[in-house]
Design a protein around this motif. Structure first.
Motif, PDB file in Angstrom:
ATOM      1  N   GLU A   1       0.826  -1.205   0.000  1.00 30.13           N
ATOM      2  CA  GLU A   1       0.000   0.000   0.000  1.00 30.13           C
ATOM      3  C   GLU A   1       0.862   1.258   0.000  1.00 30.13           C
ATOM      4  OE1 GLU A   1      -2.512  -0.426   3.426  1.00 30.13           O
ATOM      5  OE2 GLU A   1      -3.984  -1.615   2.320  1.00 30.13           O
ATOM      6  N   ARG A   2       1.932   1.247   0.784  1.00 32.76           N
ATOM      7  CA  ARG A   2       2.847   2.388   0.831  1.00 32.76           C
ATOM      8  C   ARG A   2       3.467   2.635  -0.546  1.00 32.76           C
ATOM      9  NH1 ARG A   2       4.193   1.085   5.733  1.00 32.76           N
ATOM     10  NH2 ARG A   2       5.762  -0.421   5.123  1.00 32.76           N
ATOM     11  N   ALA A   3       3.909   1.569  -1.193  1.00 29.37           N
ATOM     12  CA  ALA A   3       4.517   1.694  -2.523  1.00 29.37           C
ATOM     13  C   ALA A   3       3.507   2.228  -3.537  1.00 29.37           C
ATOM     14  CB  ALA A   3       5.067   0.341  -2.973  1.00 29.37           C
ATOM     15  N   LEU A   4       2.261   1.808  -3.415  1.00 29.59           N
ATOM     16  CA  LEU A   4       1.225   2.289  -4.336  1.00 29.59           C
ATOM     17  C   LEU A   4       0.902   3.755  -4.086  1.00 29.59           C
ATOM     18  CD1 LEU A   4      -1.110  -0.827  -4.346  1.00 29.59           C
ATOM     19  CD2 LEU A   4       0.342  -0.019  -6.229  1.00 29.59           C
ATOM     20  N   ARG A   5       0.966   4.188  -2.837  1.00 28.17           N
ATOM     21  CA  ARG A   5       0.745   5.611  -2.528  1.00 28.17           C
ATOM     22  C   ARG A   5       1.885   6.478  -3.045  1.00 28.17           C
ATOM     23  NH1 ARG A   5      -1.293   3.709   2.374  1.00 28.17           N
ATOM     24  NH2 ARG A   5       0.725   3.952   3.383  1.00 28.17           N
ATOM     25  N   ASP A   6       3.101   5.961  -2.985  1.00 28.13           N
ATOM     26  CA  ASP A   6       4.277   6.730  -3.365  1.00 28.13           C
ATOM     27  C   ASP A   6       4.408   6.947  -4.875  1.00 28.13           C
ATOM     28  OD1 ASP A   6       4.921   6.905  -0.705  1.00 28.13           O
ATOM     29  OD2 ASP A   6       6.490   5.367  -0.775  1.00 28.13           O
ATOM     30  N   PHE A   7       3.933   5.989  -5.669  1.00 30.39           N
ATOM     31  CA  PHE A   7       4.076   6.070  -7.120  1.00 30.39           C
ATOM     32  C   PHE A   7       2.764   5.683  -7.796  1.00 30.39           C
ATOM     33  CE2 PHE A   7       8.239   4.895  -5.416  1.00 30.39           C
ATOM     34  CZ  PHE A   7       9.034   5.897  -5.944  1.00 30.39           C
ATOM     35  N   PRO A   8       2.239   6.545  -8.683  1.00 32.12           N
ATOM     36  CA  PRO A   8       1.035   6.168  -9.430  1.00 32.12           C
ATOM     37  C   PRO A   8       1.298   4.866 -10.200  1.00 32.12           C
ATOM     38  CG  PRO A   8       1.536   8.484  -9.774  1.00 32.12           C
ATOM     39  CD  PRO A   8       2.706   7.880  -9.042  1.00 32.12           C
ATOM     40  N   THR A   9       0.521   3.845  -9.897  1.00 26.01           N
ATOM     41  CA  THR A   9       0.765   2.507 -10.443  1.00 26.01           C
ATOM     42  C   THR A   9      -0.500   1.947 -11.064  1.00 26.01           C
ATOM     43  OG1 THR A   9       2.387   2.123  -8.691  1.00 26.01           O
ATOM     44  CG2 THR A   9       1.599   0.193  -9.879  1.00 26.01           C
ATOM     45  N   LEU A  10      -0.375   1.463 -12.280  1.00 28.22           N
ATOM     46  CA  LEU A  10      -1.464   0.770 -12.955  1.00 28.22           C
ATOM     47  C   LEU A  10      -1.352  -0.710 -12.596  1.00 28.22           C
ATOM     48  CD1 LEU A  10      -3.748   0.644 -15.088  1.00 28.22           C
ATOM     49  CD2 LEU A  10      -1.942   0.303 -16.792  1.00 28.22           C
ATOM     50  N   ILE A  11      -2.423  -1.288 -12.083  1.00 30.00           N
ATOM     51  CA  ILE A  11      -2.443  -2.716 -11.767  1.00 30.00           C
ATOM     52  C   ILE A  11      -3.373  -3.399 -12.753  1.00 30.00           C
ATOM     53  CG2 ILE A  11      -3.013  -4.478 -10.063  1.00 30.00           C
ATOM     54  CD1 ILE A  11      -2.371  -2.424  -7.906  1.00 30.00           C
ATOM     55  N   LEU A  12      -2.837  -4.333 -13.504  1.00 34.72           N
ATOM     56  CA  LEU A  12      -3.607  -5.068 -14.493  1.00 34.72           C
ATOM     57  C   LEU A  12      -3.831  -6.484 -13.986  1.00 34.72           C
ATOM     58  CD1 LEU A  12      -4.869  -5.321 -17.297  1.00 34.72           C
ATOM     59  CD2 LEU A  12      -2.597  -5.925 -18.153  1.00 34.72           C
ATOM     60  N   LEU A  13      -5.087  -6.829 -13.746  1.00 36.42           N
ATOM     61  CA  LEU A  13      -5.455  -8.184 -13.330  1.00 36.42           C
ATOM     62  C   LEU A  13      -6.037  -8.895 -14.548  1.00 36.42           C
ATOM     63  CD1 LEU A  13      -7.185  -7.347  -9.940  1.00 36.42           C
ATOM     64  CD2 LEU A  13      -4.867  -8.183 -10.297  1.00 36.42           C
ATOM     65  N   ASP A  14      -5.365  -9.917 -15.010  1.00 33.40           N
ATOM     66  CA  ASP A  14      -5.769 -10.636 -16.215  1.00 33.40           C
ATOM     67  C   ASP A  14      -6.415 -11.965 -15.849  1.00 33.40           C
ATOM     68  OD1 ASP A  14      -6.056 -11.089 -18.930  1.00 33.40           O
ATOM     69  OD2 ASP A  14      -4.013 -11.827 -19.189  1.00 33.40           O
ATOM     70  N   ASN A  15      -7.249 -12.445 -16.734  1.00 27.66           N
ATOM     71  CA  ASN A  15      -7.918 -13.743 -16.594  1.00 27.66           C
ATOM     72  C   ASN A  15      -8.890 -13.788 -15.422  1.00 27.66           C
ATOM     73  OD1 ASN A  15      -6.491 -14.947 -18.840  1.00 27.66           O
ATOM     74  ND2 ASN A  15      -4.714 -14.879 -17.509  1.00 27.66           N
ATOM     75  N   MET A  16      -9.537 -12.670 -15.152  1.00 21.68           N
ATOM     76  CA  MET A  16     -10.516 -12.629 -14.055  1.00 21.68           C
ATOM     77  C   MET A  16     -11.674 -13.605 -14.280  1.00 21.68           C
ATOM     78  SD  MET A  16      -9.525 -10.685 -11.620  1.00 21.68           S
ATOM     79  CE  MET A  16     -11.026 -10.404 -10.711  1.00 21.68           C
ATOM     80  N   GLU A  17     -11.936 -13.935 -15.535  1.00 20.36           N
ATOM     81  CA  GLU A  17     -13.020 -14.880 -15.809  1.00 20.36           C
ATOM     82  C   GLU A  17     -12.776 -16.239 -15.172  1.00 20.36           C
ATOM     83  OE1 GLU A  17     -10.045 -15.428 -19.109  1.00 20.36           O
ATOM     84  OE2 GLU A  17     -10.893 -13.704 -18.075  1.00 20.36           O
ATOM     85  N   SER A  18     -11.537 -16.531 -14.843  1.00 20.80           N
ATOM     86  CA  SER A  18     -11.239 -17.821 -14.220  1.00 20.80           C
ATOM     87  C   SER A  18     -11.577 -17.853 -12.737  1.00 20.80           C
ATOM     88  CB  SER A  18      -9.769 -18.196 -14.443  1.00 20.80           C
ATOM     89  OG  SER A  18      -8.926 -17.282 -13.799  1.00 20.80           O
ATOM     90  N   VAL A  19     -11.871 -16.698 -12.128  1.00 21.32           N
ATOM     91  CA  VAL A  19     -12.205 -16.675 -10.705  1.00 21.32           C
ATOM     92  C   VAL A  19     -13.566 -16.045 -10.407  1.00 21.32           C
ATOM     93  CG1 VAL A  19      -9.811 -16.711  -9.924  1.00 21.32           C
ATOM     94  CG2 VAL A  19     -10.932 -14.521 -10.319  1.00 21.32           C
ATOM     95  N   LEU A  20     -14.152 -15.361 -11.388  1.00 23.11           N
ATOM     96  CA  LEU A  20     -15.450 -14.725 -11.170  1.00 23.11           C
ATOM     97  C   LEU A  20     -16.585 -15.683 -11.514  1.00 23.11           C
ATOM     98  CD1 LEU A  20     -14.763 -11.185 -12.653  1.00 23.11           C
ATOM     99  CD2 LEU A  20     -14.889 -11.834 -10.247  1.00 23.11           C
ATOM    100  N   PRO A  21     -17.739 -15.516 -10.878  1.00 24.26           N
ATOM    101  CA  PRO A  21     -18.894 -16.354 -11.226  1.00 24.26           C
ATOM    102  C   PRO A  21     -19.328 -16.100 -12.669  1.00 24.26           C
ATOM    103  CG  PRO A  21     -19.299 -15.095  -9.211  1.00 24.26           C
ATOM    104  CD  PRO A  21     -18.033 -14.585  -9.801  1.00 24.26           C
ATOM    105  N   ASP A  22     -19.902 -17.109 -13.300  1.00 21.34           N
ATOM    106  CA  ASP A  22     -20.420 -16.942 -14.653  1.00 21.34           C
ATOM    107  C   ASP A  22     -21.806 -16.301 -14.612  1.00 21.34           C
ATOM    108  OD1 ASP A  22     -22.170 -18.944 -13.889  1.00 21.34           O
ATOM    109  OD2 ASP A  22     -21.218 -20.491 -15.107  1.00 21.34           O
ATOM    110  N   HIS A  23     -22.471 -16.205 -15.754  1.00 19.75           N
ATOM    111  CA  HIS A  23     -23.780 -15.541 -15.817  1.00 19.75           C
ATOM    112  C   HIS A  23     -24.842 -16.235 -14.963  1.00 19.75           C
ATOM    113  CE1 HIS A  23     -24.191 -18.712 -18.806  1.00 19.75           C
ATOM    114  NE2 HIS A  23     -25.496 -18.595 -18.659  1.00 19.75           N
ATOM    115  N   ALA A  24     -24.652 -17.494 -14.656  1.00 17.88           N
ATOM    116  CA  ALA A  24     -25.592 -18.234 -13.809  1.00 17.88           C
ATOM    117  C   ALA A  24     -25.191 -18.147 -12.338  1.00 17.88           C
ATOM    118  CB  ALA A  24     -25.685 -19.686 -14.236  1.00 17.88           C
ATOM    119  N   ALA A  25     -24.204 -17.323 -12.023  1.00 14.62           N
ATOM    120  CA  ALA A  25     -23.712 -17.098 -10.665  1.00 14.62           C
ATOM    121  C   ALA A  25     -23.065 -18.329 -10.048  1.00 14.62           C
ATOM    122  CB  ALA A  25     -24.806 -16.557  -9.761  1.00 14.62           C
TER     123      ALA A  25
END
Length: 92
Positions: free
Chosen positions: A63-87
């Motif tokens: 958190e400290r490092a993220l406050r000190d420098f503007p950082t873009l965080i890219l989370l890829d492949n979220m479909e592998s952990v999120l519920p599908d359309h049927a929840a």
């Protein structure tokens, strides 16, 4: 796109995390991956032996490092952990 955002100065750096199960297993794994990219010698495991909430302690330097420098965080492949359309959640 993330490289361009860093080059044009919108962010000072970027961190990439693929959340596919073979890459990270849980929130601690995501934190560890981001921490490794932002901080030299970072490991979330270093905080498991300290007193208190290990995840909170491990999160603080990131958190400290993220406050000190503007950082873009890219989370890829979220479909592998999120519920599908049927929840329904993906199998583990």
């Amino acid at each position: 796109m993330s490289r361009w955002l860093v080059r044009c100065g919108r962010f000072q750096r970027a961190a990439f995390v693929s959340v596919e199960p073979q890459n990270v297993q849980d929130v601690r794994g995501v934190l560890d991956s981001i921490g490794h990219q932002l901080l030299p010698k970072y490991s979330a495991a270093m905080y498991s032996e300290q007193e208190g909430d290990a995840l909170t302690l491990a999160r603080q330097p990131v958190e400290r490092a993220l406050r000190d420098f503007p950082t873009l965080i890219l989370l890829d492949n979220m479909e592998s952990v999120l519920p599908d359309h049927a929840a329904t959640t993906p199998p583990e």
